[in-house]
Write a protein that holds these residues in place. Structure first.
Motif, mmCIF file in Angstrom:
data_model
loop_
_atom_site.group_PDB
_atom_site.id
_atom_site.type_symbol
_atom_site.label_atom_id
_atom_site.label_comp_id
_atom_site.label_asym_id
_atom_site.label_seq_id
_atom_site.Cartn_x
_atom_site.Cartn_y
_atom_site.Cartn_z
ATOM 1 N N GLU A 68 0.853 -1.188 0.000
ATOM 2 C CA GLU A 68 0.000 0.000 0.000
ATOM 3 C C GLU A 68 0.888 1.236 0.000
ATOM 4 O O GLU A 68 2.042 1.186 0.437
ATOM 5 C CB GLU A 68 -0.887 0.013 1.252
ATOM 6 N N ALA A 69 0.330 2.337 -0.449
ATOM 7 C CA ALA A 69 1.069 3.589 -0.442
ATOM 8 C C ALA A 69 1.280 4.029 1.005
ATOM 9 O O ALA A 69 0.375 3.912 1.841
ATOM 10 C CB ALA A 69 0.307 4.647 -1.210
ATOM 11 N N PHE A 70 2.483 4.488 1.303
ATOM 12 C CA PHE A 70 2.805 4.947 2.651
ATOM 13 C C PHE A 70 2.608 6.457 2.688
ATOM 14 O O PHE A 70 2.938 7.155 1.729
ATOM 15 C CB PHE A 70 4.262 4.588 2.983
ATOM 16 N N PRO A 71 2.047 7.001 3.772
ATOM 17 C CA PRO A 71 1.857 8.451 3.840
ATOM 18 C C PRO A 71 3.188 9.180 3.708
ATOM 19 O O PRO A 71 4.233 8.674 4.106
ATOM 20 C CB PRO A 71 1.255 8.669 5.230
ATOM 21 N N SER A 72 3.124 10.367 3.169
ATOM 22 C CA SER A 72 4.347 11.150 3.008
ATOM 23 C C SER A 72 4.859 11.615 4.372
ATOM 24 O O SER A 72 4.126 11.604 5.371
ATOM 25 C CB SER A 72 4.084 12.358 2.121
ATOM 26 N N ARG A 73 6.108 12.047 4.401
ATOM 27 C CA ARG A 73 6.707 12.552 5.639
ATOM 28 C C ARG A 73 5.882 13.713 6.188
ATOM 29 O O ARG A 73 5.619 13.788 7.395
ATOM 30 C CB ARG A 73 8.143 12.988 5.342
ATOM 31 N N GLU A 74 5.447 14.599 5.308
ATOM 32 C CA GLU A 74 4.677 15.758 5.747
ATOM 33 C C GLU A 74 3.343 15.331 6.360
ATOM 34 O O GLU A 74 2.916 15.873 7.382
ATOM 35 C CB GLU A 74 4.451 16.705 4.572
ATOM 36 N N GLU A 75 2.699 14.348 5.759
ATOM 37 C CA GLU A 75 1.426 13.852 6.315
ATOM 38 C C GLU A 75 1.642 13.255 7.710
ATOM 39 O O GLU A 75 0.844 13.473 8.624
ATOM 40 C CB GLU A 75 0.808 12.796 5.400
ATOM 41 N N LEU A 76 2.721 12.494 7.873
ATOM 42 C CA LEU A 76 2.993 11.875 9.170
ATOM 43 C C LEU A 76 3.310 12.942 10.215
ATOM 44 O O LEU A 76 2.842 12.865 11.352
ATOM 45 C CB LEU A 76 4.156 10.885 9.059
ATOM 46 N N LEU A 77 4.096 13.942 9.834
ATOM 47 C CA LEU A 77 4.449 14.992 10.791
ATOM 48 C C LEU A 77 3.215 15.799 11.198
ATOM 49 O O LEU A 77 3.102 16.248 12.333
ATOM 50 C CB LEU A 77 5.531 15.903 10.202
ATOM 51 N N ARG A 78 2.273 15.962 10.260
ATOM 52 C CA ARG A 78 1.038 16.685 10.601
ATOM 53 C C ARG A 78 0.221 15.938 11.654
ATOM 54 O O ARG A 78 -0.521 16.537 12.412
ATOM 55 C CB ARG A 78 0.198 16.918 9.350
ATOM 56 N N SER A 79 0.359 14.624 11.704
ATOM 57 C CA SER A 79 -0.423 13.849 12.677
ATOM 58 C C SER A 79 0.249 13.798 14.050
ATOM 59 O O SER A 79 -0.338 13.296 15.006
ATOM 60 C CB SER A 79 -0.642 12.421 12.169
ATOM 61 N N ALA A 80 1.485 14.289 14.164
ATOM 62 C CA ALA A 80 2.211 14.225 15.430
ATOM 63 C C ALA A 80 1.714 15.297 16.386
ATOM 64 O O ALA A 80 1.384 16.402 15.976
ATOM 65 C CB ALA A 80 3.699 14.412 15.181
ATOM 66 N N GLU A 82 3.563 16.849 18.524
ATOM 67 C CA GLU A 82 4.572 17.902 18.612
ATOM 68 C C GLU A 82 5.704 17.598 17.638
ATOM 69 O O GLU A 82 6.191 16.470 17.558
ATOM 70 C CB GLU A 82 5.116 17.998 20.045
ATOM 71 N N VAL A 83 6.132 18.626 16.915
ATOM 72 C CA VAL A 83 7.201 18.503 15.924
ATOM 73 C C VAL A 83 8.202 19.626 16.170
ATOM 74 O O VAL A 83 7.822 20.749 16.512
ATOM 75 C CB VAL A 83 6.622 18.595 14.489
ATOM 76 N N GLN A 84 9.489 19.292 16.006
ATOM 77 C CA GLN A 84 10.514 20.322 16.157
ATOM 78 C C GLN A 84 11.587 20.082 15.100
ATOM 79 O O GLN A 84 12.155 18.987 15.003
ATOM 80 C CB GLN A 84 11.125 20.252 17.562
ATOM 81 N N ASN A 85 11.857 21.067 14.304
ATOM 82 C CA ASN A 85 12.868 21.002 13.236
ATOM 83 C C ASN A 85 12.650 19.801 12.310
ATOM 84 O O ASN A 85 13.596 19.141 11.884
ATOM 85 C CB ASN A 85 14.281 20.958 13.818
ATOM 86 N N VAL A 89 8.691 14.996 18.356
ATOM 87 C CA VAL A 89 9.164 15.232 19.712
ATOM 88 C C VAL A 89 8.499 14.191 20.603
ATOM 89 O O VAL A 89 7.269 14.058 20.607
ATOM 90 C CB VAL A 89 8.815 16.654 20.204
ATOM 91 N N VAL A 90 9.339 13.422 21.308
ATOM 92 C CA VAL A 90 8.820 12.369 22.192
ATOM 93 C C VAL A 90 9.383 12.580 23.583
ATOM 94 O O VAL A 90 10.428 13.204 23.754
ATOM 95 C CB VAL A 90 9.191 10.958 21.684
ATOM 96 N N PRO A 91 8.717 12.073 24.611
ATOM 97 C CA PRO A 91 9.236 12.213 25.974
ATOM 98 C C PRO A 91 10.567 11.470 26.127
ATOM 99 O O PRO A 91 10.812 10.470 25.462
ATOM 100 C CB PRO A 91 8.169 11.560 26.854
ATOM 101 N N ASN A 92 11.424 11.970 27.001
ATOM 102 C CA ASN A 92 12.673 11.268 27.293
ATOM 103 C C ASN A 92 12.372 9.912 27.918
ATOM 104 O O ASN A 92 11.510 9.800 28.788
ATOM 105 C CB ASN A 92 13.525 12.084 28.272
ATOM 106 N N VAL A 93 13.063 8.912 27.454
ATOM 107 C CA VAL A 93 12.881 7.576 28.030
ATOM 108 C C VAL A 93 14.156 7.093 28.718
ATOM 109 O O VAL A 93 14.146 6.100 29.428
ATOM 110 C CB VAL A 93 12.458 6.551 26.965
ATOM 111 N N LEU A 94 15.257 7.802 28.503
ATOM 112 C CA LEU A 94 16.517 7.417 29.137
ATOM 113 C C LEU A 94 16.889 8.462 30.173
ATOM 114 O O LEU A 94 16.726 9.659 29.945
ATOM 115 C CB LEU A 94 17.636 7.310 28.095
ATOM 116 N N GLU A 95 17.383 7.996 31.284
ATOM 117 C CA GLU A 95 17.852 8.912 32.317
ATOM 118 C C GLU A 95 19.288 9.307 32.000
ATOM 119 O O GLU A 95 20.047 8.530 31.446
ATOM 120 C CB GLU A 95 17.779 8.250 33.687
ATOM 121 N N GLU A 96 19.629 10.512 32.363
ATOM 122 C CA GLU A 96 21.002 10.979 32.098
ATOM 123 C C GLU A 96 21.933 10.538 33.201
ATOM 124 O O GLU A 96 21.618 10.258 34.271
ATOM 125 C CB GLU A 96 21.022 12.496 31.970
#
Length: 96
Positions: A68-80, A82-85, A89-96
């Motif tokens: 099947e056709a895969f959505p474009s990058r722009e379509e996927l980013l529109r569904s997120a 939060e987007v940055q650059n 943008v996802v929550p941190n999962v690793l501790e520093e």
């Protein structure tokens, strides 16, 4: 039907059990009672009976493997949420 000490050790290892001596005695007694309860099943005439995986027939619910056709990058980013650059943008999962 008593189980051998080797079988007990193997069962404990496979179940990752660390039992106290009292727990081990109680567990052995309960398992032997359970095995005695189901032991009459060994008397059933099962010659010619095929093993089954499920007690009822189930139709596979898999879809056809059709590309099947895969959505474009722009379509996927529109569904997120939060987007940055241009990245998700996802929550941190690793501790520093």
């Amino acid at each position: 039907m008593p189980l051998s000490p080797e079988t007990w050790e193997k069962l404990q290892y496979l179940a990752r059990l660390e039992l106290t001596p009292e727990e081990k005695v109680r567990m052995e007694r309960e398992l032997e009672e359970l095995l005695a309860y189901v032991s009459p099943l060994r008397q059933l005439p099962l010659d010619g009976v095929s093993p089954m995986i499920l007690p009822v027939e189930v139709e596979p619910v898999l879809r056809a493997d059709v590309p099947e056709a895969f959505p474009s990058r722009e379509e996927l980013l529109r569904s997120a949420p939060e987007v940055q650059n241009g990245f998700f943008v996802v929550p941190n999962v690793l501790e520093e």
